[in-house]
Design a protein around this motif. Structure first.
Motif, short mmCIF file in Angstrom:
data_model
loop_
_atom_site.label_atom_id
_atom_site.label_comp_id
_atom_site.label_asym_id
_atom_site.label_seq_id
_atom_site.Cartn_x
_atom_site.Cartn_y
_atom_site.Cartn_z
N GLY A 122 0.79 -1.22 0.00
CA GLY A 122 0.00 0.00 0.00
C GLY A 122 0.82 1.28 0.00
O GLY A 122 0.26 2.38 0.06
N LEU A 123 2.17 1.17 -0.08
CA LEU A 123 3.00 2.37 -0.05
C LEU A 123 2.77 3.25 -1.28
O LEU A 123 2.93 4.47 -1.22
CB LEU A 123 4.48 1.98 0.03
CG LEU A 123 4.94 1.42 1.38
CD1 LEU A 123 6.40 0.99 1.31
CD2 LEU A 123 4.76 2.46 2.48
N LYS A 124 2.38 2.63 -2.38
CA LYS A 124 2.11 3.39 -3.60
C LYS A 124 0.95 4.37 -3.35
O LYS A 124 1.00 5.53 -3.78
CB LYS A 124 1.75 2.44 -4.74
CG LYS A 124 1.55 3.13 -6.08
CD LYS A 124 1.26 2.10 -7.16
CE LYS A 124 1.01 2.80 -8.51
NZ LYS A 124 0.70 1.82 -9.58
N GLU A 125 -0.08 3.91 -2.65
CA GLU A 125 -1.19 4.78 -2.32
C GLU A 125 -0.75 5.89 -1.36
O GLU A 125 -1.18 7.03 -1.47
CB GLU A 125 -2.33 3.98 -1.68
CG GLU A 125 -2.95 2.95 -2.62
CD GLU A 125 -4.10 2.21 -1.95
OE1 GLU A 125 -4.42 2.56 -0.79
OE2 GLU A 125 -4.66 1.31 -2.58
N PHE A 126 0.14 5.54 -0.45
CA PHE A 126 0.63 6.51 0.52
C PHE A 126 1.42 7.62 -0.16
O PHE A 126 1.35 8.79 0.23
CB PHE A 126 1.50 5.80 1.57
CG PHE A 126 2.05 6.71 2.63
CD1 PHE A 126 1.24 7.13 3.67
CD2 PHE A 126 3.37 7.13 2.60
CE1 PHE A 126 1.74 7.98 4.65
CE2 PHE A 126 3.88 7.97 3.58
CZ PHE A 126 3.06 8.39 4.60
N LEU A 127 2.17 7.26 -1.20
CA LEU A 127 2.99 8.23 -1.91
C LEU A 127 2.19 9.07 -2.89
O LEU A 127 2.64 10.14 -3.32
CB LEU A 127 4.14 7.51 -2.64
CG LEU A 127 5.15 6.80 -1.74
CD1 LEU A 127 6.13 6.00 -2.58
CD2 LEU A 127 5.90 7.81 -0.88
N HIS A 128 1.01 8.58 -3.27
CA HIS A 128 0.15 9.32 -4.20
C HIS A 128 -1.26 9.42 -3.58
O HIS A 128 -2.21 8.81 -4.06
CB HIS A 128 0.09 8.61 -5.55
CG HIS A 128 1.43 8.43 -6.19
ND1 HIS A 128 2.09 9.45 -6.86
CD2 HIS A 128 2.26 7.36 -6.24
CE1 HIS A 128 3.24 9.00 -7.32
NE2 HIS A 128 3.38 7.74 -6.94
N PRO A 129 -1.38 10.21 -2.51
CA PRO A 129 -2.64 10.23 -1.75
C PRO A 129 -3.84 10.71 -2.55
O PRO A 129 -4.94 10.19 -2.38
CB PRO A 129 -2.32 11.17 -0.58
CG PRO A 129 -1.17 12.00 -1.04
CD PRO A 129 -0.37 11.12 -1.94
N ARG A 130 -3.67 11.71 -3.41
CA ARG A 130 -4.81 12.24 -4.15
C ARG A 130 -5.42 11.18 -5.06
O ARG A 130 -6.63 11.00 -5.11
CB ARG A 130 -4.39 13.46 -4.98
CG ARG A 130 -4.10 14.69 -4.14
CD ARG A 130 -3.81 15.89 -5.02
NE ARG A 130 -3.53 17.08 -4.22
CZ ARG A 130 -3.21 18.26 -4.73
NH1 ARG A 130 -3.14 18.41 -6.05
NH2 ARG A 130 -2.98 19.28 -3.93
N LYS A 131 -4.56 10.48 -5.77
CA LYS A 131 -5.03 9.42 -6.66
C LYS A 131 -5.67 8.30 -5.84
O LYS A 131 -6.71 7.74 -6.22
CB LYS A 131 -3.89 8.86 -7.50
CG LYS A 131 -4.33 7.79 -8.51
CD LYS A 131 -3.15 7.31 -9.32
CE LYS A 131 -3.60 6.31 -10.38
NZ LYS A 131 -4.32 5.16 -9.82
N ALA A 132 -5.07 7.97 -4.70
CA ALA A 132 -5.60 6.90 -3.86
C ALA A 132 -6.99 7.26 -3.35
O ALA A 132 -7.90 6.43 -3.34
CB ALA A 132 -4.65 6.65 -2.69
N ILE A 133 -7.17 8.52 -2.94
CA ILE A 133 -8.47 8.96 -2.44
C ILE A 133 -9.50 8.93 -3.56
O ILE A 133 -10.63 8.47 -3.37
CB ILE A 133 -8.36 10.38 -1.84
CG1 ILE A 133 -7.51 10.35 -0.56
CG2 ILE A 133 -9.74 10.96 -1.55
CD1 ILE A 133 -7.15 11.72 -0.02
N ARG A 134 -9.10 9.41 -4.74
CA ARG A 134 -10.01 9.42 -5.88
C ARG A 134 -10.43 8.00 -6.25
O ARG A 134 -11.62 7.72 -6.45
CB ARG A 134 -9.31 10.11 -7.07
CG ARG A 134 -10.25 10.56 -8.17
CD ARG A 134 -9.58 11.59 -9.07
NE ARG A 134 -8.29 11.13 -9.57
CZ ARG A 134 -7.14 11.73 -9.30
NH1 ARG A 134 -7.11 12.82 -8.54
NH2 ARG A 134 -6.00 11.26 -9.77
N ASP A 135 -9.46 7.10 -6.30
CA ASP A 135 -9.76 5.70 -6.66
C ASP A 135 -10.65 5.05 -5.61
O ASP A 135 -11.55 4.27 -5.94
CB ASP A 135 -8.46 4.90 -6.80
CG ASP A 135 -7.65 5.33 -8.02
OD1 ASP A 135 -8.21 6.03 -8.88
OD2 ASP A 135 -6.46 4.96 -8.10
N ARG A 136 -10.38 5.35 -4.35
CA ARG A 136 -11.16 4.73 -3.27
C ARG A 136 -12.61 5.21 -3.32
O ARG A 136 -13.54 4.41 -3.13
CB ARG A 136 -10.54 5.06 -1.92
CG ARG A 136 -11.30 4.46 -0.75
CD ARG A 136 -10.52 4.52 0.52
NE ARG A 136 -11.30 4.00 1.63
CZ ARG A 136 -10.82 3.77 2.85
NH1 ARG A 136 -9.56 3.99 3.10
NH2 ARG A 136 -11.60 3.31 3.81
#
Length: 394
Positions: free
Chosen positions: A370-384
């Motif tokens: 999950g570090l990829k999501e941590f490093l790209h929080p905006r994309k992770a939030i959008r995808d979630r």
């Protein structure tokens, strides 16, 4: 002391709702729900197609008229309520609508209220009756064991009260559920406020009920905190033992919180149940023994708060009723530790379980943990958010 805090509260087992065999939104959104009511879940209608279903059945669902308001509060557009109650005549009354709009926060409020009422009540009875010769046994009404029983009962009964909200009862459990178990982040503020207020109000009720006993022990209008020999502030919130260092205080709360979250994840993991399951009707009872065990084994040094709502809410109430600034400065300004340590401990305990045991959906079970999501929080939030919309969680 707490649960689930979520403490709750915080949680999930799959249930069939109808002939389509689809999961209910609550099953999807609360995979860590501290309690699960099969009857309510089986009747809980899905958000997708709810208006069409109402039209087909010629029944008007009250939940379809309050979706926007609930959405603004960060809750699921459809309240968790069984169909026959949703379409009943009384559901259109003004209070019925308010109750449906605030259903989950109200459940978290009263679940936490029950938790703290039983917990603080047990402390009050034991502390205020110490040395009473007229008591059975000639030495008061109870001991530390009774306090552990009281907190364990409070957690178990609080889970039963707050079943439809997920029964997290603990902001740290709610937080960890948002991070690791898909609970939408927008629920967190409403749940946090409800849990805090539940603890705050319960402490006020305990003070009003035991004010005569407090006056008898301390003296009229005299209110002190540990280590005063007549201190009664410990009825409401936790204070550390003398000589425990700041690092020791933090670690004690951290390890108790980590243990709490790790075992809750295990209890709710149906993929690791073997030939038995504690995630159904036995879950509140399992939490009873878990809380009792934490108190019996890790309660001496700091009082095992492990829950912001259980400690900070009552602490604020004790300050308001006259215990003064000492409630914040006692123990070397210990008050912040039951606020911060449970979040750190619960998250660590949840991560520990997911890294080494859990095989289901989790940020840990993605590339690079999950570090990829941590490093790209905006994309992770959008995808979630997109995923949660597709799954009907928001």
């Amino acid at each position: 002391m707490s649960t689930a805090p979520t403490f709750a509260a915080r949680q999930s087992s799959a249930a069939t709702e109808d002939s389509s065999s689809k999961e209910s939104p609550r099953d999807k959104e609360d995979p860590l729900a501290l309690h699960h009511l099969p009857t309510a879940t089986a009747s809980f209608h899905e958000h997708v197609g709810v208006e069409a279903t109402a039209k087909d059945s010629n029944l008007r669902r009250t939940t379809s008229t309050i979706q926007r308001t609930r959405g603004l509060l960060g809750l699921h557009p459809i309240a968790p309520v069984i169909e026959e109650h949703d379409t009943a005549e009384h559901s259109d009354l003004w209070w019925s609508k308010i109750r449906l709009i605030l259903r989950e926060p109200l459940l978290e409020f009263f679940g936490t209220f029950i938790l703290v009422l039983f917990g603080d009540g047990s402390v009050a009875q034991v502390l205020l009756s110490t040395g009473q010769k007229s008591a059975p046994g000639g030495d008061g009404y109870g001991n530390y064991n009774n306090i552990n029983w009281g907190w364990a009962l409070g957690v178990m009964l609080g889970i039963y009260v707050a079943g439809d909200s997920g029964a997290y009862l603990n902001p740290a459990i709610t937080f960890t559920s948002c991070v690791l178990r898909k609970l939408p982040w927008r629920r967190f503020p409403a749940y946090l406020i409800a849990q805090f207020l539940g603890g705050f109000v319960a402490a006020g009720v305990i003070y009003a009920n035991y004010i005569n006993g407090i006056n008898k022990v301390e003296g009229h209008n005299i209110r002190t905190v540990p280590p005063s020999p007549t201190a009664t502030a410990g009825i409401f919130c936790t204070y550390p033992q003398p000589g425990v260092t700041k690092a020791g205080q933090f670690f004690d709360e951290f390890i108790a919180s980590a243990l709490l979250m790790f075992v809750i994840f295990a209890l709710k993991d149906d993929s690791n149940k073997g030939s038995f399951s504690a995630s159904g009707s036995f879950f509140p009872l399992a939490l009873f023994f878990l809380i009792y065990g934490i108190g019996a084994c890790f309660g001496w040094q700091t009082g095992y708060a492990i829950n912001l709502a259980r400690d900070f809410g009552p602490r604020l109430m004790s300050y308001a009723v006259g215990y003064g600034d000492a409630v914040w400065s006692a123990g070397g300004y210990y008050f912040w530790i039951p606020i911060v340590a449970p979040f750190c401990g619960c998250l660590f305990g949840g991560l520990l379980y997911d890294v080494f045991i859990y095989t289901g959906p989790s940020p840990i079970n993605t590339p690079w943990f999950g570090l990829k999501e941590f490093l790209h929080p905006r994309k992770a939030i959008r995808d979630r958010i997109q995923q949660q919309k597709a799954e009907g969680l928001v």
